[in-house]
Write a protein that holds these residues in place. Structure first.
Motif, PDB file in Angstrom:
ATOM      1  N   ASP A 199      -0.394  -3.502  11.875  1.00 37.83           N
ATOM      2  CA  ASP A 199      -0.790  -3.064  10.524  1.00 37.83           C
ATOM      3  C   ASP A 199      -2.287  -3.266  10.329  1.00 37.83           C
ATOM      4  O   ASP A 199      -2.749  -3.587   9.243  1.00 37.83           O
ATOM      5  N   CYS A 217      -6.226  -2.777   9.725  1.00 38.34           N
ATOM      6  CA  CYS A 217      -7.019  -1.861   8.893  1.00 38.34           C
ATOM      7  C   CYS A 217      -8.474  -2.041   9.307  1.00 38.34           C
ATOM      8  O   CYS A 217      -8.978  -3.174   9.337  1.00 38.34           O
ATOM      9  N   VAL A 218      -9.121  -0.952   9.646  1.00 39.30           N
ATOM     10  CA  VAL A 218     -10.522  -1.003  10.093  1.00 39.30           C
ATOM     11  C   VAL A 218     -11.367  -0.136   9.177  1.00 39.30           C
ATOM     12  O   VAL A 218     -10.847   0.722   8.458  1.00 39.30           O
ATOM     13  N   ASN A 246      -6.101   2.374   7.924  1.00 34.91           N
ATOM     14  CA  ASN A 246      -4.949   1.479   8.097  1.00 34.91           C
ATOM     15  C   ASN A 246      -3.990   2.089   9.120  1.00 34.91           C
ATOM     16  O   ASN A 246      -3.348   3.097   8.854  1.00 34.91           O
ATOM     17  N   GLY A 282       0.841  -1.193   0.000  1.00 36.13           N
ATOM     18  CA  GLY A 282       0.000   0.000   0.000  1.00 36.13           C
ATOM     19  C   GLY A 282       0.869   1.233   0.000  1.00 36.13           C
ATOM     20  O   GLY A 282       1.818   1.329  -0.767  1.00 36.13           O
ATOM     21  N   GLY A 287     -12.517  -5.270  10.982  1.00 37.40           N
ATOM     22  CA  GLY A 287     -11.250  -4.947  10.327  1.00 37.40           C
ATOM     23  C   GLY A 287     -10.443  -6.176   9.981  1.00 37.40           C
ATOM     24  O   GLY A 287     -10.892  -7.310  10.144  1.00 37.40           O
ATOM     25  N   THR A 288      -9.228  -5.936   9.490  1.00 38.84           N
ATOM     26  CA  THR A 288      -8.311  -7.009   9.123  1.00 38.84           C
ATOM     27  C   THR A 288      -7.006  -6.835   9.883  1.00 38.84           C
ATOM     28  O   THR A 288      -6.654  -5.718  10.272  1.00 38.84           O
ATOM     29  N   VAL A 289      -6.295  -7.944  10.079  1.00 34.20           N
ATOM     30  CA  VAL A 289      -5.054  -7.900  10.856  1.00 34.20           C
ATOM     31  C   VAL A 289      -3.891  -7.314  10.061  1.00 34.20           C
ATOM     32  O   VAL A 289      -2.887  -6.916  10.629  1.00 34.20           O
ATOM     33  N   THR A 290      -4.025  -7.265   8.743  1.00 34.89           N
ATOM     34  CA  THR A 290      -2.951  -6.663   7.959  1.00 34.89           C
ATOM     35  C   THR A 290      -3.513  -5.936   6.750  1.00 34.89           C
ATOM     36  O   THR A 290      -4.147  -6.534   5.881  1.00 34.89           O
ATOM     37  N   GLY A 291      -3.294  -4.638   6.742  1.00 30.15           N
ATOM     38  CA  GLY A 291      -3.789  -3.801   5.655  1.00 30.15           C
ATOM     39  C   GLY A 291      -2.868  -3.793   4.460  1.00 30.15           C
ATOM     40  O   GLY A 291      -3.318  -3.686   3.318  1.00 30.15           O
ATOM     41  N   GLU A 292      -1.554  -3.915   4.725  1.00 27.31           N
ATOM     42  CA  GLU A 292      -0.615  -3.767   3.610  1.00 27.31           C
ATOM     43  C   GLU A 292       0.733  -4.442   3.821  1.00 27.31           C
ATOM     44  O   GLU A 292       1.490  -4.586   2.868  1.00 27.31           O
ATOM     45  N   HIS A 293       1.060  -4.845   5.038  1.00 26.90           N
ATOM     46  CA  HIS A 293       2.391  -5.414   5.263  1.00 26.90           C
ATOM     47  C   HIS A 293       2.490  -6.882   4.877  1.00 26.90           C
ATOM     48  O   HIS A 293       3.580  -7.378   4.611  1.00 26.90           O
ATOM     49  N   GLY A 294       1.352  -7.556   4.880  1.00 20.81           N
ATOM     50  CA  GLY A 294       1.373  -8.977   4.565  1.00 20.81           C
ATOM     51  C   GLY A 294       1.341  -9.827   5.827  1.00 20.81           C
ATOM     52  O   GLY A 294       1.551  -9.341   6.945  1.00 20.81           O
TER      53      GLY A 294
END
Lengths: 456, 456
Positions: free
Chosen positions: A338, A340-341, A374, A142, A408-415
């Motif tokens: 990282d 993301c909500v 994020n 991202g 949300g998710t545990v990782t928005g962009e770091h992987g």
């Protein structure tokens, strides 16, 4: 050491191997690699993959090693493929607004090269001065301008990869996706490989979509807030006002001070949080949007908010954003979150982070692509302090749960890498995890490519 | 007829079944369906999928049936799942700029509903007044504004689907993707399902990303050209000038006349081709871009080019674009091409189409999302004329080959379905086809979902 690899640039020096065996995720474990190799061509990669498959040697591919989840960390006995020497810009096709590059090209180098043709490659992870396109594609990186311009996957048209499994023997070279702006002939395997963290094969060439260069410098608006939650409320208000900044970043006081102590940029470090907005609509519309953003900041309770008319100052502010992570790393090992909500949950999540930090007695500095929801809470734990380390890990896990709880998710962009594997298992249903694993097993039946990462 | 499906809206009337057994691809064959069902909920779909799996009854899912590749055509013995009754807009979340809908929601209905919240759902296939979001997602539909705003996949954040295979028994409900703007936890299965033409499962809910509504009507610029190739040159010149219209459409004389004869919109039908550009940068910048586009058109040899200041006229021109396909269908069976070539190859491809039409003595009308390089040559063949039909098929195949030869794809946005299967096999390497097939077999081991389509 492996006959078929004679003539390749093989590395077995222990110190060099050690330096190539991990990325920038200080908390992620890494194993003892068998060797590393620095291929210069797709054919070199093909030879390496074929030779490793024959001997069942796992392959871990890396670019610049700026990853923050341990995705490029070595597993025991691995062959590390370091793609930094495959750094040629193969073609800039201005007529079709595309660029084709080898994976080792550094993001900022691609940006500079296409700028000479009046073009722009938008994806801009904070690591852009150092990270490579191959790494960016492998993590679906991202960055700052995703809010308006999307993430790396939105720019990947096609790629070349060295694979195995259904495509043929390990070492088979395939081209996925295409060079046209649209195309739906078959499943979107190029999109699937993007963000797959090297678990399906080795990406050896990438064709990206470009945009016309922006004709004016974006406007920068800065708002200072008395609390991070107040800054979060302002972020939600920006969306409600129908405004779409190119970037909308948050830095809290700890980040600002860490950068200022290091770089002496003359930053305002008294506010609890700064919001930095970039508006890039052309002409008068951009000016109007900048004015509107400053007004929304003030209406949301900013201590002050103004458009930066000084380009040097504006540049310093975004430099501070990019330098926040290395500045904090100077203070000790950093455990990087990282999450993301949904945008509307940003104030809630920021409050949750403060509560978690207080409860565990940990220092958490937060930088955020706030407009995307994020957030990067960075947990600082002094080296060697085991209690601090345990508290940091507990805070980390609780933040993942808090993000999942609000959709949300545990990782928005770091992987996912190594650090977010448990979080991903918490986020996704067993059925979806089973689908993920089945796809991995289908495309890499030998489990040769970056084993143990993501769903491995 | 199937005990577990009691209480569902089952159809076995031969005429209704026949009408539900094919989409709008007149040249694509279709089989004799076993029955059709119109579920009203995800749970209904779950029951249908489970019952069909038990009896090995193939499932063909359909929306409005506006597809142009035969992707929704029945196979013999199939259960047709008609999702038109699942047409609820579940949620419009203005704070997060997302909408969640059932698959049967019509594209234009979604557009209207979100517009009331000051939001915009950009994807706009010409079928938008009739086609459904489920169909749009299943084909990764394009449209007019892809040039600047991307395709359907760029807007799909998450989806719910009824699947089988690794996820569990057929009839398992999974949620893929997410509701946040970014996210990389695991492989991009939502993206993989998008454009998979119903071959992995039945999509029962979709969450899409929205944008703030445009605050002004876009400017329309019209250019008239003495030849389609000259119009193609002008398209290439637009890109070279660094201009990014929201839409850049081409209509040739045959299309214009067909629409005019039908609708009497008062169109200029003397030119060999019209280019229609839409510019939507806000304020003065949009005016400047419209002026620049008209200048590029003139410099590229337009007979005339001007900004349409009459909104009614501008709307009529884009209405003509959307009506071109049904207008031509009135003249007889239409064989629809959907090649997409690199933008710089548009003039070459247009010349190739003319040459192929002349050589085979066929009438080919061309509409095109010219700015994307996505061309729709429409081959007209009078019903019952077998020679004309053979010539049309030969012309069709030659156009696919011509597109592939210049780095293009056989389908830019319509999907593979049945009509582009041979073309896809020509376009993709055997290794890539094997990967595609392996993914299909993994996610649908019973080959239950839309068998024979795409790679089936």
């Amino acid at each position: 050491m492996i006959r078929e690899l004679e003539g390749l640039d093989l590395i077995d020096d222990a110190d060099v191997l050690e330096s190539l065996s991990h990325d920038d995720a200080e908390w992620a474990p890494y194993g003892k690699a068998f060797a590393a190799v620095r291929p210069r061509s797709t054919d070199d990669v093909r030879r390496v993959v074929a030779a490793c498959a024959k001997r069942n040697i796992p392959i871990v591919t890396r670019g610049a090693g700026t990853g923050l989840s341990g995705g490029a960390n070595a597993v025991d006995g691995a062959m590390i493929i370091d793609l930094s020497r495959m750094n040629a810009i193969v073609e800039i096709d201005a007529d079709n607004m595309t660029a084709t590059v080898q994976p080792g090209v550094i993001n900022d180098d691609l940006k500079k090269a296409v700028a000479e043709h009046g073009l722009w490659y938008p994806p801009d992870p904070a690591s852009a001065p150092w990270s490579t396109i191959g790494g960016n594609v492998s993590t679906n990186a991202g960055g700052l301008c995703c809010l308006k311009y999307g993430v790396t996957r939105d720019y990947v048209l096609g790629l070349e990869a060295v694979v195995g499994g259904p495509a043929g023997d390990y070492g088979t070279v395939v081209r996925l996706g295409r060079r046209t702006t649209k195309g739906v002939s078959g499943y979107d395997l190029a999109g699937l490989f993007t963000g797959s963290e090297g678990t399906f094969g080795v990406i050896t060439e990438v064709t990206v979509r470009l945009r016309p260069a922006r004709r004016e410098a974006p406007r920068t608006v800065v708002g200072a807030f008395g609390s991070v939650v107040a800054a979060g409320e302002a972020v939600a208000a920006i969306t409600r006002a129908g405004l779409l900044p190119a970037a909308l970043e948050l830095l809290d006081r700890t980040c600002l001070r860490a950068v200022e102590d290091w770089k002496h940029l003359g930053l305002e470090a008294d506010a609890a949080a700064l919001l930095l907005a970039q508006l890039d609509s052309p002409g008068r519309a951009g000016d109007d949007e900048a004015t509107a953003v400053a007004e929304v900041f003030r209406a949301a309770g900013a201590m002050w908010a103004e458009q930066s008319t000084d380009e040097v100052e504006a540049e310093a502010l975004f430099a501070a954003r990019r330098l926040a992570y290395p500045a904090l790393e100077r203070l000790g090992p950093v455990l990087t979150e990282d999450v993301c909500v949904p945008r509307s949950q940003v104030p809630h999540m920021l409050a949750a982070i403060e509560e978690i930090a207080t409860r565990h007695g940990t220092t958490i500095a937060t930088i955020a692509h706030a407009g995307d929801g994020n957030l990067h809470p960075l947990i600082l734990a002094p080296a060697g302090d085991e209690d601090a380390k345990r508290a940091a890990q507990a805070a980390f896990d609780e933040m993942l749960s808090a993000a999942i709880a609000v959709g949300g998710t545990v990782t928005g962009e770091h992987g996912v890498g190594l650090l977010k594997r448990a979080g991903m298992r918490q986020e996704l249903s067993p059925a979806v995890l089973a689908m993920q694993l089945a796809v991995k097993q289908t495309l890499d039946p030998l489990n040769l490519f970056n084993p143990t990462k993501v769903v491995g």
